[in-house]
Write an enzyme that holds these catalytic residues in place. Structure first.
Site, PDB file in Angstrom:
ATOM      1  N   LYS A   1       0.793  -1.022  -0.121  1.00 54.99           N
ATOM      2  CA  LYS A   1       0.000  -0.027  -0.043  1.00 54.99           C
ATOM      3  C   LYS A   1       0.869   1.148  -0.057  1.00 54.99           C
ATOM      4  CE  LYS A   1      -3.696  -2.500   2.130  1.00 54.99           C
ATOM      5  NZ  LYS A   1      -4.491  -2.899   3.483  1.00 54.99           N
TER       6      LYS A   1
ATOM      7  N   GLN B   1      -4.474  -1.498   9.798  1.00 57.04           N
ATOM      8  CA  GLN B   1      -4.343  -2.686   9.079  1.00 57.04           C
ATOM      9  C   GLN B   1      -5.020  -3.715   9.998  1.00 57.04           C
ATOM     10  OE1 GLN B   1      -3.007  -3.259   5.934  1.00 57.04           O
ATOM     11  NE2 GLN B   1      -4.030  -5.555   6.166  1.00 57.04           N
TER      12      GLN B   1
ATOM     13  N   ASP C   1     -10.819   2.822   3.962  1.00 56.86           N
ATOM     14  CA  ASP C   1     -11.309   1.375   3.778  1.00 56.86           C
ATOM     15  C   ASP C   1     -12.733   1.211   3.713  1.00 56.86           C
ATOM     16  OD1 ASP C   1      -9.333  -0.412   3.542  1.00 56.86           O
ATOM     17  OD2 ASP C   1      -8.818  -0.839   5.878  1.00 56.86           O
TER      18      ASP C   1
END
Ligand code: NAP
Length: 293
Positions: free
Chosen positions: A53, A97, A120
């Protein structure tokens, strides 16, 4: 005849090129898009994902920082960090994460992220907006699948779409997106799970089949109707003593045999994975554009 390969790497590269142009425009206006990624602990797969990422951000000019915390980090310290990032005007996107260590309540952490920085798309506000068809950050994997289909001339409109898996990050939001009366969606959707019994009964009827179960060989050739478009979301590690890593990755679909029946199919790796990252970049850019207006 063997199926057309839906190349996620190539499609993601096209999207990233378009996003890079937008980043330049934004920077010209004095706005530097910024993503903060928080990684707690040493989970090897998470470390790889976070690295990918960060690299993808850098490549298109998005500023990105990875904040690494040790596995023993207290929940309150993580919550304080998220609050700080929420209040930092230079931060446009926050990604924590997953999975988090067991002693931390992931729900609490995700719910603290401001919905307008939730790139997200996991905050209940964004999930709720998605459910009622309002503008929101779409979760990256479902958004990536939709873009992969559309950019390869597979329009779900009017099709029968069968999704295997109902998780909150893949199956459920994708099914929700696809049933909405919107361009690039408007499909008839069937969602299968472990309570569905004979999966084949449903999968065989699919015009577009999405496999998101997290188990190798969930979809075999006898379960797929001729001409079906097959999207394999699964990423599963299979022990492989011949590989330097000791494992290799496979999806949920028996690729070698299913590709002889399907009209189009995604590979693993190189299918949905790169699209997920492209959508994270897209969401981060959207967040920056809105905040810098
Ligand atoms: P998950 O939370 O474990 O959910 C799996 C879903 O599949 C559940 O709804 C489960 O049903 C269903 N399922 C499992 N086995 C089944 C079977 N034999 N028959 C029917 N349904 C079955 O997994 P996830 O987070 O959605 O991820 C799914 C896969 O996608 C994993 O391999 C993951 O690594 C991969 N993934 C890839 C990306 C990417 O970017 N490429 C992103 C996210 C996830 P129940 O609800 O009944 O338990």
């Amino acid at each position: 005849m063997s199926a057309r390969i839906l190349d996620g790497k190539k499609t993601a590269a096209e999207i990233k090129e378009q996003l890079a142009t937008k980043v330049v425009e934004l920077k010209r206006k004095g706005c530097i898009p910024h993503l903060s990624v928080v990684l707690v602990g040493e989970d090897p797969a998470s470390k790889v994902y976070v690295g990918m990422k960060q690299k993808a951000c850098e490549k298109i000019g998005i500023q990105s920082e990875t904040i690494r915390l040790d596995a023993g980090t207290k929940q309150d310290d993580l919550l304080n960090l998220v609050s700080k990032l929420n209040d930092d005007e230079a931060v446009h996107g926050i990604l924590v994460q997953l999975p988090l260590p067991k002693h931390i309540d992931s729900k609490k952490v995700l719910e603290l992220i401001r919905p307008e920085k939730d790139v997200d798309g996991f905050h209940p506000v964004n999930r709720g907006r998605l459910a009622i068809g309002e503008e929101c950050f779409l979760p990256c994997t479902p958004a990536g699948i939709q873009q992969l289909l559309l950019r390869n001339n597979v329009n779900p409109e009017g099709k029968h779409l069968v999704v295997v898996g109902r998780s909150a990050i893949v199956g459920l939001p994708f099914a929700t997106m696809m049933m909405q009366k919107k361009p690039g969606a408007n499909a008839t959707v069937t969602v299968c799970h472990t309570g569905s019994g004979d999966l084949k009964r449903y999968t065989k009827q699919a015009d577009i089949l999405i496999a998101a179960a997290g188990r190798p060989n969930t979809i075999t050739a006898d379960m797929v109707g001729p001409g079906c478009v097959v999207i394999d979301v699964g990423v599963n590690r299979v022990d492989d003593p011949d590989s330097p890593k000791g494992y290799h990755l496979v999806g949920d679909v028996d690729f070698e045999h299913v590709k002889e029946v399907a009209s189009a199919i995604t590979p693993v790796p190189g299918g949905v994975g790169p699209m997920t990252i492209a959508m994270l970049l897209s969401n981060t850019l959207q967040a920056a554009e809105k905040s810098c207006k």
